[in-house]
Design a protein around this motif. Structure first.
Motif, PDB file in Angstrom:
ATOM      1  N   VAL A 121       0.872  -1.179   0.000  1.00 51.70           N
ATOM      2  CA  VAL A 121       0.000   0.000   0.000  1.00 51.70           C
ATOM      3  C   VAL A 121       0.906   1.225   0.000  1.00 51.70           C
ATOM      4  O   VAL A 121       1.708   1.395   0.917  1.00 51.70           O
ATOM      5  N   LEU A 122       0.810   2.055  -1.034  1.00 46.12           N
ATOM      6  CA  LEU A 122       1.607   3.289  -1.069  1.00 46.12           C
ATOM      7  C   LEU A 122       0.707   4.475  -0.748  1.00 46.12           C
ATOM      8  O   LEU A 122      -0.424   4.569  -1.273  1.00 46.12           O
ATOM      9  N   CYS A 123       1.185   5.344   0.097  1.00 42.84           N
ATOM     10  CA  CYS A 123       0.389   6.516   0.464  1.00 42.84           C
ATOM     11  C   CYS A 123       1.327   7.710   0.647  1.00 42.84           C
ATOM     12  O   CYS A 123       2.536   7.537   0.762  1.00 42.84           O
ATOM     13  N   PRO A 124       0.779   8.936   0.649  1.00 44.60           N
ATOM     14  CA  PRO A 124       1.676  10.105   0.574  1.00 44.60           C
ATOM     15  C   PRO A 124       2.398  10.488   1.858  1.00 44.60           C
ATOM     16  O   PRO A 124       3.478  11.055   1.800  1.00 44.60           O
ATOM     17  N   THR A 125       1.824  10.259   3.015  1.00 44.61           N
ATOM     18  CA  THR A 125       2.447  10.816   4.220  1.00 44.61           C
ATOM     19  C   THR A 125       2.653   9.771   5.310  1.00 44.61           C
ATOM     20  O   THR A 125       2.001   8.731   5.344  1.00 44.61           O
ATOM     21  N   ARG A 126       3.564  10.127   6.194  1.00 45.32           N
ATOM     22  CA  ARG A 126       3.870   9.283   7.347  1.00 45.32           C
ATOM     23  C   ARG A 126       2.606   9.038   8.187  1.00 45.32           C
ATOM     24  O   ARG A 126       2.326   7.927   8.588  1.00 45.32           O
ATOM     25  N   GLU A 127       1.845  10.115   8.405  1.00 50.72           N
ATOM     26  CA  GLU A 127       0.651   9.985   9.252  1.00 50.72           C
ATOM     27  C   GLU A 127      -0.320   8.963   8.655  1.00 50.72           C
ATOM     28  O   GLU A 127      -0.844   8.101   9.343  1.00 50.72           O
ATOM     29  N   LEU A 128      -0.558   9.122   7.361  1.00 50.96           N
ATOM     30  CA  LEU A 128      -1.505   8.228   6.715  1.00 50.96           C
ATOM     31  C   LEU A 128      -0.974   6.798   6.746  1.00 50.96           C
ATOM     32  O   LEU A 128      -1.717   5.841   6.965  1.00 50.96           O
ATOM     33  N   ASP A 162      -2.943   4.764  -2.492  1.00 53.23           N
ATOM     34  CA  ASP A 162      -3.950   5.517  -1.746  1.00 53.23           C
ATOM     35  C   ASP A 162      -3.633   7.010  -1.838  1.00 53.23           C
ATOM     36  O   ASP A 162      -2.476   7.407  -1.796  1.00 53.23           O
ATOM     37  N   GLU A 163      -4.685   7.812  -1.947  1.00 53.96           N
ATOM     38  CA  GLU A 163      -4.517   9.266  -2.137  1.00 53.96           C
ATOM     39  C   GLU A 163      -3.510   9.522  -3.267  1.00 53.96           C
ATOM     40  O   GLU A 163      -2.526  10.248  -3.108  1.00 53.96           O
ATOM     41  N   ALA A 164      -3.817   8.907  -4.409  1.00 52.92           N
ATOM     42  CA  ALA A 164      -2.905   8.988  -5.551  1.00 52.92           C
ATOM     43  C   ALA A 164      -2.679  10.440  -5.966  1.00 52.92           C
ATOM     44  O   ALA A 164      -1.561  10.833  -6.316  1.00 52.92           O
ATOM     45  N   ASP A 165      -3.718  11.237  -5.920  1.00 56.53           N
ATOM     46  CA  ASP A 165      -3.547  12.640  -6.334  1.00 56.53           C
ATOM     47  C   ASP A 165      -2.548  13.352  -5.437  1.00 56.53           C
ATOM     48  O   ASP A 165      -1.703  14.122  -5.885  1.00 56.53           O
ATOM     49  N   GLU A 166      -2.607  13.048  -4.143  1.00 58.60           N
ATOM     50  CA  GLU A 166      -1.661  13.664  -3.217  1.00 58.60           C
ATOM     51  C   GLU A 166      -0.240  13.204  -3.499  1.00 58.60           C
ATOM     52  O   GLU A 166       0.698  13.990  -3.445  1.00 58.60           O
ATOM     53  N   MET A 167      -0.089  11.925  -3.796  1.00 56.29           N
ATOM     54  CA  MET A 167       1.267  11.426  -4.061  1.00 56.29           C
ATOM     55  C   MET A 167       1.856  12.121  -5.285  1.00 56.29           C
ATOM     56  O   MET A 167       3.033  12.468  -5.306  1.00 56.29           O
ATOM     57  N   THR A 181      -3.838  -3.646  -9.388  1.00 56.85           N
ATOM     58  CA  THR A 181      -3.584  -2.327  -8.809  1.00 56.85           C
ATOM     59  C   THR A 181      -4.909  -1.663  -8.457  1.00 56.85           C
ATOM     60  O   THR A 181      -5.816  -1.609  -9.294  1.00 56.85           O
ATOM     61  N   TRP A 182      -5.006  -1.203  -7.233  1.00 51.10           N
ATOM     62  CA  TRP A 182      -6.210  -0.497  -6.775  1.00 51.10           C
ATOM     63  C   TRP A 182      -5.807   0.932  -6.467  1.00 51.10           C
ATOM     64  O   TRP A 182      -4.944   1.164  -5.623  1.00 51.10           O
ATOM     65  N   LEU A 183      -6.439   1.863  -7.132  1.00 54.14           N
ATOM     66  CA  LEU A 183      -6.054   3.266  -6.947  1.00 54.14           C
ATOM     67  C   LEU A 183      -7.211   4.034  -6.307  1.00 54.14           C
ATOM     68  O   LEU A 183      -8.353   3.924  -6.765  1.00 54.14           O
ATOM     69  N   PHE A 184      -6.895   4.775  -5.282  1.00 54.43           N
ATOM     70  CA  PHE A 184      -7.896   5.642  -4.649  1.00 54.43           C
ATOM     71  C   PHE A 184      -7.415   7.080  -4.740  1.00 54.43           C
ATOM     72  O   PHE A 184      -6.237   7.361  -4.533  1.00 54.43           O
ATOM     73  N   SER A 185      -8.340   7.963  -5.020  1.00 54.58           N
ATOM     74  CA  SER A 185      -7.971   9.367  -5.152  1.00 54.58           C
ATOM     75  C   SER A 185      -9.179  10.226  -4.817  1.00 54.58           C
ATOM     76  O   SER A 185     -10.320   9.838  -5.102  1.00 54.58           O
ATOM     77  N   ALA A 186      -8.916  11.385  -4.204  1.00 56.86           N
ATOM     78  CA  ALA A 186     -10.041  12.264  -3.875  1.00 56.86           C
ATOM     79  C   ALA A 186     -10.455  13.071  -5.096  1.00 56.86           C
ATOM     80  O   ALA A 186     -11.616  13.415  -5.268  1.00 56.86           O
ATOM     81  N   ALA A 212      -0.657  19.769   6.328  1.00 58.34           N
ATOM     82  CA  ALA A 212      -1.926  19.180   6.764  1.00 58.34           C
ATOM     83  C   ALA A 212      -2.277  17.890   6.038  1.00 58.34           C
ATOM     84  O   ALA A 212      -3.270  17.253   6.331  1.00 58.34           O
ATOM     85  N   ARG A 213      -1.428  17.520   5.073  1.00 56.54           N
ATOM     86  CA  ARG A 213      -1.728  16.280   4.346  1.00 56.54           C
ATOM     87  C   ARG A 213      -1.798  15.097   5.285  1.00 56.54           C
ATOM     88  O   ARG A 213      -0.974  14.960   6.170  1.00 56.54           O
ATOM     89  N   GLY A 214      -2.781  14.273   5.070  1.00 60.45           N
ATOM     90  CA  GLY A 214      -2.854  13.048   5.854  1.00 60.45           C
ATOM     91  C   GLY A 214      -3.423  13.257   7.251  1.00 60.45           C
ATOM     92  O   GLY A 214      -3.469  12.327   8.023  1.00 60.45           O
ATOM     93  N   ILE A 215      -3.839  14.473   7.579  1.00 57.18           N
ATOM     94  CA  ILE A 215      -4.455  14.650   8.904  1.00 57.18           C
ATOM     95  C   ILE A 215      -5.773  13.895   8.899  1.00 57.18           C
ATOM     96  O   ILE A 215      -6.621  14.109   8.047  1.00 57.18           O
ATOM     97  N   ASP A 216      -5.912  12.980   9.822  1.00 55.07           N
ATOM     98  CA  ASP A 216      -7.068  12.097   9.776  1.00 55.07           C
ATOM     99  C   ASP A 216      -7.852  12.207  11.068  1.00 55.07           C
ATOM    100  O   ASP A 216      -8.265  11.222  11.639  1.00 55.07           O
ATOM    101  N   VAL A 217      -8.017  13.418  11.548  1.00 56.50           N
ATOM    102  CA  VAL A 217      -8.735  13.601  12.809  1.00 56.50           C
ATOM    103  C   VAL A 217     -10.236  13.666  12.504  1.00 56.50           C
ATOM    104  O   VAL A 217     -10.654  14.423  11.633  1.00 56.50           O
ATOM    105  N   ASN A 218     -10.986  12.838  13.203  1.00 52.06           N
ATOM    106  CA  ASN A 218     -12.432  12.881  13.008  1.00 52.06           C
ATOM    107  C   ASN A 218     -13.017  14.039  13.816  1.00 52.06           C
ATOM    108  O   ASN A 218     -12.342  14.604  14.657  1.00 52.06           O
ATOM    109  N   ASP A 219     -14.258  14.362  13.530  1.00 50.65           N
ATOM    110  CA  ASP A 219     -14.994  15.376  14.299  1.00 50.65           C
ATOM    111  C   ASP A 219     -14.506  16.811  14.105  1.00 50.65           C
ATOM    112  O   ASP A 219     -14.818  17.676  14.912  1.00 50.65           O
ATOM    113  N   VAL A 220     -13.695  17.057  13.076  1.00 51.82           N
ATOM    114  CA  VAL A 220     -13.334  18.450  12.794  1.00 51.82           C
ATOM    115  C   VAL A 220     -14.615  19.153  12.348  1.00 51.82           C
ATOM    116  O   VAL A 220     -15.275  18.719  11.407  1.00 51.82           O
TER     117      VAL A 220
END
Ligand code: AMP
Length: 597
Positions: free
Chosen positions: A77-84, A154-159, A181-186, A304-312
């Motif tokens: 799974v490849l994703c753009p940020t450490r947090e994600l 994951d988040e291909a556009d961000e990568m 290959t499964w690609l996800f993008s916003a 702010a990339r990859g910030i995954d805090v709910n309830d914002v």
């Protein structure tokens, strides 16, 4: 009753684990993608926002499809940020907690590579990685991807935004031709379209909502203000929403720092997140935000990339982003996991065309909102307070022992008096602050806009009201702007509220004080010492960074200082790829973003 996840084809031990996480029903993307991905025979493109349950949408099928009796990498799974990356690895571990021998390794930069290499050596079936570190490990020949069956982007556009295209190419070239290959993008800019063509054959495409659209649960609002009123307007919006838990987006690092410092000074729980923070500082800020010790997180797009805090509850665009795509990413930080949220843009009259362009891209109308009046804010705060009183939990046992004395103290007050006084404790400060508060709404009129001077930053009142002082203390003495502000105010007794801009240099700094306070400042520093060194303040003659006639010896240093200041104002823009800007032009902009992460 049958759990709907069983019906999608997920086995009991996984369903039990996700039920514990509170997953009762699949989200729309899970409902539609899980049956397709479970076949294991398709390439796949999923267009979905962050926070819609994408991780389980690909994670649950992966757990169903891999052979956990074997210990070699089967999914990447490849994703753009450490947090994600950490989030995804953690989610996969949670989903599989009732399964045996599932080994997930998170591979990301900014942490010890030897730990990651050790974990890989021990045996792993799922590698979750950011591209840079993954490539590093591949180049060390420390991993064998020759039996990988599934790659998730994951988040291909961000990568791509972050300039990872080449790294992704190199990484994928080490995986088998026949993998899926499964690609996800916003969002689906042409760059993502291109990579989907490059890496996939006849992919199954799933679009949640219209292409590039924002989440339907987000309400988009804009406020028009004069540049000089922006900070005051922003604060008013925050004050009007006492329960706000928000992310405030700025365009530059300097702006995030200035806004955060001004907010802290004004008594808000806020901090900034930007590319100059070390990973440790960044983690600290994020921890405080997640724990809600911070109510407002002031961030740049990149940070702010990859910030995954709910309830914002609110995303606030203090400055509109340079690229329209970034608006979708920003607003996607709210209304996660089926919740609702508001994305607010505080704009100048001449920026209205940008709003219209964003509307076209996201396919949603913005609501034009009015900056609340001082009266509105006070009313909202007062009733917020009343609401709190209603809802507060009373610890009967603890309070019991004090009640007789409290009753005694209040014996002379009527119930009405008491209520008035309690309500006034917090309310008074708002009343005082908003007394005679002006209307901050500006017309949507480009002529008015162009008459309107430059933006007044929080502490940078009308320049003629301030005297710029030189002080022989700076960053080498360990001062940040906040420290210097505290030190200066302590020393002089001058209120921090009246201090203007602060520029920290190496061995000296500048700070603006109200003209009327200049004498007081000089008197207070007459014999001041800091760590055994005499502290000197002088008036900076030209109001700029050059101190002119007051000690020519400093002139040289000032020149250097100015350059520093300017370079600090660097704009944290998207690196990599070419993007549409608001003028509709394509922009090739490969900057240094990757270096920061
Ligand atoms: P994601 O888009 O994967 O980052 O998910 C966003 C948030 O929604 C995470 O906190 C998930 O734990 C949560 N979530 C994902 N799927 C579901 C579900 N089916 N039911 C409830 N919450 C979910």
């Amino acid at each position: 009753m049958n759990n709907p996840f069983f019906e999608l084809g997920i086995r009991h031990d996984i369903v039990n684990a996700i039920t514990e996480l509170g997953f009762e029903n699949p989200t729309p993307i899970q409902e539609q993608s899980i049956p397709v991905l479970l076949t294991g025979s398709n390439d796949f493109v999923g267009l979905a926002q962050t926070g819609t349950g994408k991780t389980a949408a690909f994670g649950l099928p992966l757990l169903e499809l891999l052979d956990f009796e074997e210990n070699y990498p089967q999914a990447l799974v490849l994703c753009p940020t450490r947090e994600l990356c950490l989030q995804i690895a953690n989610d996969l571990k949670n989903y599989s907690k009732n399964m045996n021998n599932v080994n997930v390794v998170a591979v990301y930069g900014g942490a010890s590579i030897s730990d990651q290499l050790r974990q890989i050596k021990r045996g792993v079936q799922i590698v979750v990685a950011t591209p840079g570190r993954m490539l590093d490990i591949i180049n060390r020949k420390a991993i064998d991807f020759s039996q990988v069956q599934f790659v998730v982007l994951d988040e291909a556009d961000e990568m791509l935004n972050m300039g990872f295209q080449e790294d992704i190419d190199s990484i994928l070239s080490t995986t088998p031709e026949d993998k899926k290959t499964w690609l996800f993008s916003a969002t689906m800019p042409s760059e993502v379209r291109r990579i989907s063509k490059k890496y996939m054959t006849d992919p199954y495409e799933l679009t949640m909502g219209a292409k590039n659209t924002g989440n339907a649960n987000i309400e988009h609002e804009y406020y028009i203000v004069r540049a000089r009123d922006k900070y005051a307007a922003f604060k008013r919006i925050v004050d009007f929403n006492p329960e706000i838990f928000g992310i405030v987006f700025c365009r530059t690092k300097i702006e995030t720092q200035e806004i955060a410092e001004a907010l802290i000074k004004d008594g808000y729980n806020a901090d900034s997140l930007h590319g100059d923070l070390s990973q440790q500082q960044r983690d600290k800020v994020m921890k405080r935000y997640r724990e809600r010790s911070l109510q407002l997180l002031i961030a740049t797009d990149v940070a702010a990339r990859g910030i995954d805090v709910n309830d914002v509850t609110h995303v606030i665009n203090y400055s509109l982003p340079d690229e329209i795509e970034n608006y979708t990413h920003r607003s996607g930080r709210t209304a996660r996991a089926g919740k609702t949220g508001v994305s607010i843009s505080i704009i100048h009259g001449k920026e209205i065309h940008k709003i219209r362009q964003i509307e076209k891209v996201i396919g949603k109308r913005f609501i034009k909102a009015e900056i609340p009046t001082g009266f509105d804010v006070c009313e909202k705060q007062l009733f917020g307070l009343i609401h709190k009183v209603h809802n507060v939990e009373v610890d009967e046992q603890q309070i019991e022992q004090y009640i007789p004395r409290i009753m005694d103290e209040f014996a002379d007050l009527s119930k009405e008096d008491l209520i008035k006084r309690f309500a006034s404790i917090e309310f008074n400060s708002f009343l005082a602050y908003y007394k005679d508060a002006p209307d901050l709404n500006a017309p949507e009129d480009t002529r008015a806009a162009s008459r309107d001077g430059g933006e007044r930053f929080p502490r940078t009142g009308n320049r003629s009201d301030f005297t710029r002082l030189f002080i022989n203390l700076g960053s080498v003495d360990g001062f940040t702007r906040g420290d210097l502000l505290g030190y200066f105010c302590n020393q002089t007794g001058i209120s921090g509220r009246t201090i203007g801009k602060i520029d920290i240099k190496g061995v000296y700094s500048f700070l603006e004080v109200a003209n009327d306070d200049t004498d007081k400042a000089f008197a207070s520093f007459k014999e001041a010492e800091y760590k055994g060194r005499q502290v000197r303040i002088e008036i900076s003659a030209d109001g700029g960074d050059n101190r002119g006639s007051f000690g020519g010896g400093y002139k040289k240093r000032d020149g250097g200082g100015r350059r520093d200041g300017n370079s600090n104002r660097g704009n944290e823009r998207n690196g990599g790829g070419s993007f549409r800007d608001f003028s509709g032009k394509r922009r090739e902009d490969r900057t240094e973003r990757r270096k920061r992460y």
